[in-house]
Structures are given as C-alpha cells and as structure tokens.
Design a protein around this motif. Structure first.
Motif, PDB file in Angstrom:
ATOM      1  N   ILE A  80      52.105 -11.706   5.313  1.00  0.00           N
ATOM      2  CA  ILE A  80      50.816 -12.014   6.006  1.00  0.00           C
ATOM      3  C   ILE A  80      49.758 -10.922   6.012  1.00  0.00           C
ATOM      4  O   ILE A  80      48.518 -11.190   6.089  1.00  0.00           O
ATOM      5  N   THR A  81      50.482  -9.747   6.144  1.00  0.00           N
ATOM      6  CA  THR A  81      49.280  -8.747   5.823  1.00  0.00           C
ATOM      7  C   THR A  81      48.799  -8.501   4.620  1.00  0.00           C
ATOM      8  O   THR A  81      47.722  -8.332   4.578  1.00  0.00           O
ATOM      9  N   VAL A  82      49.543  -8.634   3.594  1.00  0.00           N
ATOM     10  CA  VAL A  82      48.933  -8.744   2.186  1.00  0.00           C
ATOM     11  C   VAL A  82      47.963  -9.907   1.732  1.00  0.00           C
ATOM     12  O   VAL A  82      47.065  -9.550   1.442  1.00  0.00           O
ATOM     13  N   LEU A  83      48.347 -11.009   2.707  1.00  0.00           N
ATOM     14  CA  LEU A  83      47.462 -12.008   2.709  1.00  0.00           C
ATOM     15  C   LEU A  83      46.147 -11.704   2.992  1.00  0.00           C
ATOM     16  O   LEU A  83      44.954 -12.019   2.753  1.00  0.00           O
ATOM     17  N   ALA A  84      46.177 -11.294   4.197  1.00  0.00           N
ATOM     18  CA  ALA A  84      44.645 -10.410   4.991  1.00  0.00           C
ATOM     19  C   ALA A  84      43.808  -9.739   4.014  1.00  0.00           C
ATOM     20  O   ALA A  84      42.762  -9.721   4.168  1.00  0.00           O
ATOM     21  N   GLY A  85      44.824  -8.934   3.235  1.00  0.00           N
ATOM     22  CA  GLY A  85      44.087  -8.209   2.401  1.00  0.00           C
ATOM     23  C   GLY A  85      43.452  -8.902   1.276  1.00  0.00           C
ATOM     24  O   GLY A  85      42.394  -8.505   0.764  1.00  0.00           O
ATOM     25  N   LEU A  86      44.103  -9.933   0.641  1.00  0.00           N
ATOM     26  CA  LEU A  86      43.823 -10.566  -0.452  1.00  0.00           C
ATOM     27  C   LEU A  86      42.481 -11.557  -0.161  1.00  0.00           C
ATOM     28  O   LEU A  86      41.760 -11.368  -1.045  1.00  0.00           O
ATOM     29  N   LEU A  87      42.528 -11.976   1.118  1.00  0.00           N
ATOM     30  CA  LEU A  87      41.346 -12.742   1.584  1.00  0.00           C
ATOM     31  C   LEU A  87      40.226 -11.564   1.596  1.00  0.00           C
ATOM     32  O   LEU A  87      38.951 -12.647   1.690  1.00  0.00           O
ATOM     33  N   GLY A  88      40.142 -10.368   1.659  1.00  0.00           N
ATOM     34  CA  GLY A  88      39.109  -9.660   1.890  1.00  0.00           C
ATOM     35  C   GLY A  88      38.567  -8.945   0.520  1.00  0.00           C
ATOM     36  O   GLY A  88      37.736  -8.176   0.540  1.00  0.00           O
ATOM     37  N   VAL A  89      39.438  -9.436  -0.600  1.00  0.00           N
ATOM     38  CA  VAL A  89      38.877  -8.750  -1.872  1.00  0.00           C
ATOM     39  C   VAL A  89      37.590  -9.669  -2.357  1.00  0.00           C
ATOM     40  O   VAL A  89      37.657 -10.875  -2.210  1.00  0.00           O
ATOM     41  N   PRO A  90      36.683  -9.084  -2.774  1.00  0.00           N
ATOM     42  CA  PRO A  90      35.394  -9.809  -3.197  1.00  0.00           C
ATOM     43  C   PRO A  90      35.643 -10.555  -4.339  1.00  0.00           C
ATOM     44  O   PRO A  90      36.160 -10.280  -5.230  1.00  0.00           O
ATOM     45  N   LYS A  91      35.160 -11.881  -4.251  1.00  0.00           N
ATOM     46  CA  LYS A  91      35.378 -12.647  -5.269  1.00  0.00           C
ATOM     47  C   LYS A  91      34.708 -12.569  -6.560  1.00  0.00           C
ATOM     48  O   LYS A  91      35.007 -12.786  -7.556  1.00  0.00           O
ATOM     49  N   GLU A  92      33.589 -11.847  -6.223  1.00  0.00           N
ATOM     50  CA  GLU A  92      32.626 -11.242  -7.319  1.00  0.00           C
ATOM     51  C   GLU A  92      33.569 -10.391  -8.327  1.00  0.00           C
ATOM     52  O   GLU A  92      33.310 -10.523  -9.449  1.00  0.00           O
ATOM     53  N   MET A  93      34.255  -9.477  -7.720  1.00  0.00           N
ATOM     54  CA  MET A  93      34.974  -8.669  -8.597  1.00  0.00           C
ATOM     55  C   MET A  93      36.161  -9.544  -9.396  1.00  0.00           C
ATOM     56  O   MET A  93      36.307  -9.112 -10.854  1.00  0.00           O
TER      57      MET A  93
END
Length: 274
Positions: free
Chosen positions: A155-168
């Motif tokens: 759950i913690t890593v998922l929250a971080g993954l969803l915050g990674v810019p899709k453009e990158m």
C-alpha cells in the motif's frame, strides 16, 4: 512509557529473582549480567544470527514481495485495485497470534496440509516435523512474517507509484527503456524516500518479533536453536526466574532498536527537508 524502561535497566544491574520479588530488597551486581550475556556462546552462535540474519532476509523478502504486489496493483483499474487492496488488507489485519497458529496448522507433522500434499505427490514417505530443524523452523517464521507484513509495503509503495509522473515513464519508454530499466532508473529513484521508510520500519518490526517464534512448536525455549533476542529475554526472565539477566538481554535489544530508530528519524527529517 519511560518508567518501565528505567525499571528494566535497574533490574539488569541486579541479581533479581524470586527471592528479591518476595523480600523487595535489591541485590545489586553491577554489570555482571551484561558480562554474562556477552560471554555466553549461545548469544553469538544462535541468538544473534537468528535475530540479525532473519531480520535481513525477512525485510528483503517483505519489501520485494510487497513492491511486486504494488506494481501489480498500479497496473490495474480502480475497481480491481480496490478488490486486490481489500484482499491483502485481510492479511495485515489478522492478529499475529492467529496468523501464527494458521502456519503451525499448515506445517503440522501429523495433520498439516503441507505434509499431506508432499505425501500425496510421492515426494516423501512419512510426515516430517519441520519445527525441529533450525532452518526449516525459521523458514516457516519467514513465510509468516512476509505474509503479515507485505500489505503495508504494498500500500505504501503503491501510493508512491501513483505519484510518479507519467510523462517520465512515457519518455523513458519512447527512448527504448524496457520495464525493468524503467523501474530501476525511473521509479526507484523517485521512491527512494518511500523505500527508506518501509525498509527501516520493517527492520524495527522484524528485529523484535516474539509471538511468531514463541508460539511455534519448540519456540518457547524447548528448542534452544530457535531462540532470538526477544524470546531469549522472555525465557530467561519468566521461565528461569532470572529477571536481572533477562532484563539485560532486553536492554541490549532496546539499544539495537534505538539505533535503528535514530536512522529512521534522520531519514524522515531529510525527507521533510527535500
């Protein structure tokens, strides 16, 4: 919370047993308990390896499996992500005692489904007691710890993954980066602080495990090869009535956890500065 810690430290400086409990009189012996702890061969050959090596392996397994589940959930739509998230939270919500007894039942020598499955497949002729060997004992504890701990990481890593810019991620894909390269060169650097937090917290939790070892067959002290710092302190205190010696072991474990906590706090402070 401070006074019990002070009392444990004071007990660790005494030869404190049933006689002292009844009389109420202290029996100071200085640092004799600490000298005995550090000169006991069992500390270096059994207890510390069981505590430290197990913590390292369990943290690595929990973080790796939790991250894999997080990546899976990030690739799902909102509906299935909710279903999977709700399912894995059941494992996290399960009390440690209940989860431990489930794993004891699975690997039970007489009625365990693991032995029955191996015999049905012809892989073994007779049931095996997996709790008597030090390594298979801790392999079962490892499964228990990973099963109970991976939802927090996921759950913690998922929250971080969803915050990674899709453009990158899209730019990296256009440049020809495959899934593994995108993960390690784009996602991991962006989640460095997240991974630091889950690793440090998992380390603190896995260093001080008690119920998952104590409730296993032989884990309460009858199998000395299965002792870790937490169980050793409890067995010496309440099993042998050597409360001073057990307190010295508890102080040692507390100091180790305090050192890890200092690293955790410093990591959090650095994250806030960023």
């Amino acid at each position: 919370m401070l006074w019990p810690l002070v009392r444990v430290f004071l007990f660790s400086l005494q030869d404190y047993g049933l006689r002292e409990i009844v009389s109420g009189e202290p029996n100071w012996n200085g640092v004799d308990n600490y000298v005995e702890v550090f000169t006991t061969p069992e500390l270096w050959t059994v207890v510390l390896p069981n505590t430290v090596v197990f913590a390292v392996i369990s943290v690595a397994g929990t973080v790796a499996f939790g991250t894999a589940v997080a990546v899976l959930m990030a690739s799902l739509g909102p509906f299935w992500r909710t279903i999977v998230g709700s399912a894995i939270m059941i494992a996290w919500a399960m009390p440690a005692v209940t989860g431990t007894y489930v794993w004891v039942w699975i690997f039970d020598a007489d009625r365990g489904v693991f032995n029955q499955t191996l015999q049905a497949l012809g892989l073994q002729d007779a049931p095996v007691n997996w709790f008597t060997d030090r390594y298979t004992f801790y392999a079962i504890v490892l499964l228990n710890i990973i099963h109970h701990g991976f939802p927090f990481v996921a759950i913690t890593v998922l929250a971080g993954l969803l915050g990674v810019p899709k453009e990158m991620l899209e730019a990296a894909e256009v440049d020809g980066a495959g899934p593994w390269r995108r993960f390690f060169q784009v996602i991991v650097p962006n989640l460095r602080q997240v991974f630091a937090v889950v690793i440090i917290l998992s380390t603190i939790w896995d260093f001080k495990i008690f119920a998952q070892v104590y409730l296993m067959p032989g884990g309460a002290g009858t199998n000395r090869e299965a002792l870790n710092l937490g169980v050793w302190s409890y067995v010496e205190s309440f099993g042998q009535n050597r409360y001073g010696f057990g307190s010295a072991i508890a102080v040692l474990l507390t100091l180790v956890l305090l050192a890890i906590t200092v690293v955790y706090v410093r990591t959090m402070l650095k994250e806030e500065e960023l």
